[in-house]
Design a protein around this motif. Structure first.
Motif, PDB file in Angstrom:
ATOM      1  N   LEU A 151       0.821  -1.211   0.000  1.00 41.08           N
ATOM      2  CA  LEU A 151       0.000   0.000   0.000  1.00 41.08           C
ATOM      3  C   LEU A 151       0.855   1.262   0.000  1.00 41.08           C
ATOM      4  O   LEU A 151       0.555   2.224  -0.710  1.00 41.08           O
ATOM      5  N   VAL A 152       1.932   1.256   0.779  1.00 39.23           N
ATOM      6  CA  VAL A 152       2.793   2.439   0.839  1.00 39.23           C
ATOM      7  C   VAL A 152       3.523   2.638  -0.482  1.00 39.23           C
ATOM      8  O   VAL A 152       3.665   3.769  -0.961  1.00 39.23           O
ATOM      9  N   SER A 153       3.975   1.558  -1.105  1.00 41.73           N
ATOM     10  CA  SER A 153       4.671   1.719  -2.389  1.00 41.73           C
ATOM     11  C   SER A 153       3.728   2.243  -3.467  1.00 41.73           C
ATOM     12  O   SER A 153       4.140   3.024  -4.320  1.00 41.73           O
ATOM     13  N   ILE A 154       2.464   1.837  -3.415  1.00 47.84           N
ATOM     14  CA  ILE A 154       1.486   2.376  -4.364  1.00 47.84           C
ATOM     15  C   ILE A 154       1.215   3.848  -4.064  1.00 47.84           C
ATOM     16  O   ILE A 154       1.175   4.687  -4.973  1.00 47.84           O
ATOM     17  N   ALA A 155       1.050   4.171  -2.788  1.00 41.38           N
ATOM     18  CA  ALA A 155       0.715   5.544  -2.408  1.00 41.38           C
ATOM     19  C   ALA A 155       1.877   6.505  -2.619  1.00 41.38           C
ATOM     20  O   ALA A 155       1.677   7.638  -3.048  1.00 41.38           O
ATOM     21  N   LEU A 156       3.093   6.051  -2.334  1.00 37.09           N
ATOM     22  CA  LEU A 156       4.246   6.956  -2.438  1.00 37.09           C
ATOM     23  C   LEU A 156       4.898   6.935  -3.810  1.00 37.09           C
ATOM     24  O   LEU A 156       5.505   7.918  -4.218  1.00 37.09           O
ATOM     25  N   GLY A 157       4.814   5.818  -4.485  1.00 34.24           N
ATOM     26  CA  GLY A 157       5.402   5.727  -5.819  1.00 34.24           C
ATOM     27  C   GLY A 157       6.906   5.877  -5.802  1.00 34.24           C
ATOM     28  O   GLY A 157       7.578   5.516  -4.846  1.00 34.24           O
ATOM     29  N   THR A 158       7.438   6.432  -6.883  1.00 37.66           N
ATOM     30  CA  THR A 158       8.884   6.672  -6.983  1.00 37.66           C
ATOM     31  C   THR A 158       9.114   8.151  -7.281  1.00 37.66           C
ATOM     32  O   THR A 158       9.118   8.572  -8.440  1.00 37.66           O
ATOM     33  N   PRO A 159       9.304   8.957  -6.258  1.00 35.34           N
ATOM     34  CA  PRO A 159       9.504  10.394  -6.479  1.00 35.34           C
ATOM     35  C   PRO A 159      10.856  10.660  -7.134  1.00 35.34           C
ATOM     36  O   PRO A 159      11.798   9.894  -6.986  1.00 35.34           O
ATOM     37  N   THR A 160      10.924  11.760  -7.845  1.00 31.07           N
ATOM     38  CA  THR A 160      12.158  12.099  -8.549  1.00 31.07           C
ATOM     39  C   THR A 160      13.121  12.910  -7.683  1.00 31.07           C
ATOM     40  O   THR A 160      14.323  12.889  -7.923  1.00 31.07           O
ATOM     41  N   THR A 161      12.602  13.625  -6.682  1.00 35.70           N
ATOM     42  CA  THR A 161      13.462  14.418  -5.804  1.00 35.70           C
ATOM     43  C   THR A 161      13.133  14.093  -4.343  1.00 35.70           C
ATOM     44  O   THR A 161      12.086  13.506  -4.048  1.00 35.70           O
ATOM     45  N   CYS A 172      -3.592   7.486  16.735  1.00 32.97           N
ATOM     46  CA  CYS A 172      -2.470   7.897  17.582  1.00 32.97           C
ATOM     47  C   CYS A 172      -1.174   7.796  16.783  1.00 32.97           C
ATOM     48  O   CYS A 172      -0.937   6.819  16.065  1.00 32.97           O
ATOM     49  N   SER A 173      -0.318   8.784  16.890  1.00 32.28           N
ATOM     50  CA  SER A 173       0.874   8.841  16.041  1.00 32.28           C
ATOM     51  C   SER A 173       1.950   7.832  16.429  1.00 32.28           C
ATOM     52  O   SER A 173       2.805   7.498  15.617  1.00 32.28           O
ATOM     53  N   THR A 174       1.932   7.315  17.652  1.00 31.10           N
ATOM     54  CA  THR A 174       2.954   6.350  18.065  1.00 31.10           C
ATOM     55  C   THR A 174       2.880   5.051  17.257  1.00 31.10           C
ATOM     56  O   THR A 174       3.895   4.615  16.724  1.00 31.10           O
ATOM     57  N   MET A 231       5.386   2.721  10.233  1.00 31.49           N
ATOM     58  CA  MET A 231       5.931   3.323   9.021  1.00 31.49           C
ATOM     59  C   MET A 231       7.453   3.329   8.954  1.00 31.49           C
ATOM     60  O   MET A 231       8.005   3.347   7.862  1.00 31.49           O
ATOM     61  N   VAL A 232       8.132   3.318  10.082  1.00 29.78           N
ATOM     62  CA  VAL A 232       9.595   3.408  10.052  1.00 29.78           C
ATOM     63  C   VAL A 232      10.221   2.243   9.269  1.00 29.78           C
ATOM     64  O   VAL A 232      11.012   2.480   8.357  1.00 29.78           O
ATOM     65  N   PRO A 233       9.874   0.976   9.547  1.00 28.00           N
ATOM     66  CA  PRO A 233      10.491  -0.099   8.758  1.00 28.00           C
ATOM     67  C   PRO A 233      10.093  -0.059   7.284  1.00 28.00           C
ATOM     68  O   PRO A 233      10.896  -0.356   6.395  1.00 28.00           O
ATOM     69  N   VAL A 234       8.856   0.338   7.025  1.00 27.14           N
ATOM     70  CA  VAL A 234       8.387   0.411   5.637  1.00 27.14           C
ATOM     71  C   VAL A 234       9.143   1.491   4.883  1.00 27.14           C
ATOM     72  O   VAL A 234       9.573   1.283   3.739  1.00 27.14           O
ATOM     73  N   LEU A 235       9.332   2.642   5.521  1.00 25.54           N
ATOM     74  CA  LEU A 235      10.038   3.740   4.860  1.00 25.54           C
ATOM     75  C   LEU A 235      11.517   3.462   4.706  1.00 25.54           C
ATOM     76  O   LEU A 235      12.150   3.959   3.771  1.00 25.54           O
ATOM     77  N   GLN A 236      12.081   2.671   5.576  1.00 24.86           N
ATOM     78  CA  GLN A 236      13.482   2.289   5.413  1.00 24.86           C
ATOM     79  C   GLN A 236      13.661   1.435   4.160  1.00 24.86           C
ATOM     80  O   GLN A 236      14.676   1.543   3.462  1.00 24.86           O
TER      81      GLN A 236
END
Length: 106
Positions: free
Chosen positions: A61-71, A91-93, A99-104
């Motif tokens: 889901l995150v890869s679809i939502a974020l895609g591949t940004p150029t910058t 809650c943000s915690t 999200m941290v492992p996914v974004l890594q």
């Protein structure tokens, strides 16, 4: 550098025990702090976040939502547009814990 890591619960309880044994914190305060409902509720959110991340659906889901940004700026904007509304509702915690492992990997 590769440092050995310990689970967060081991660090929390171990650090509290070290401070109690050293006399920095009274043992009664350590027990009161560890039994606080806020601490226990946040502690229960981390295994749930880990279970959600372990399914693999979050990465898809995150890869679809974020895609591949150029910058980098485009990536940060996409990330804010995804995480911002989610943190406004949930809650943000646990959002951060998921999200941290996914974004890594992203």
């Amino acid at each position: 550098l590769d440092y050995p890591t310990f689970p967060s619960e081991v660090v929390l309880i171990g650090g509290a025990c070290i401070f109690a044994l050293a006399g920095v914190i009274p043992p009664s305060s350590v027990l009161e702090g560890l039994s606080d409902t806020t601490v226990t509720s946040v502690a229960f959110l981390f295994p749930m976040a880990k279970a959600i991340a372990a399914t693999g659906w979050l990465e898809i889901l995150v890869s679809i939502a974020l895609g591949t940004p150029t910058t980098h700026f485009a990536g940060i904007v996409r990330l804010c547009l995804l995480v911002g509304p989610l943190s406004a509702i949930v809650c943000s915690t646990p959002v951060t814990a998921m999200m941290v492992p996914v974004l890594q990997d992203w």
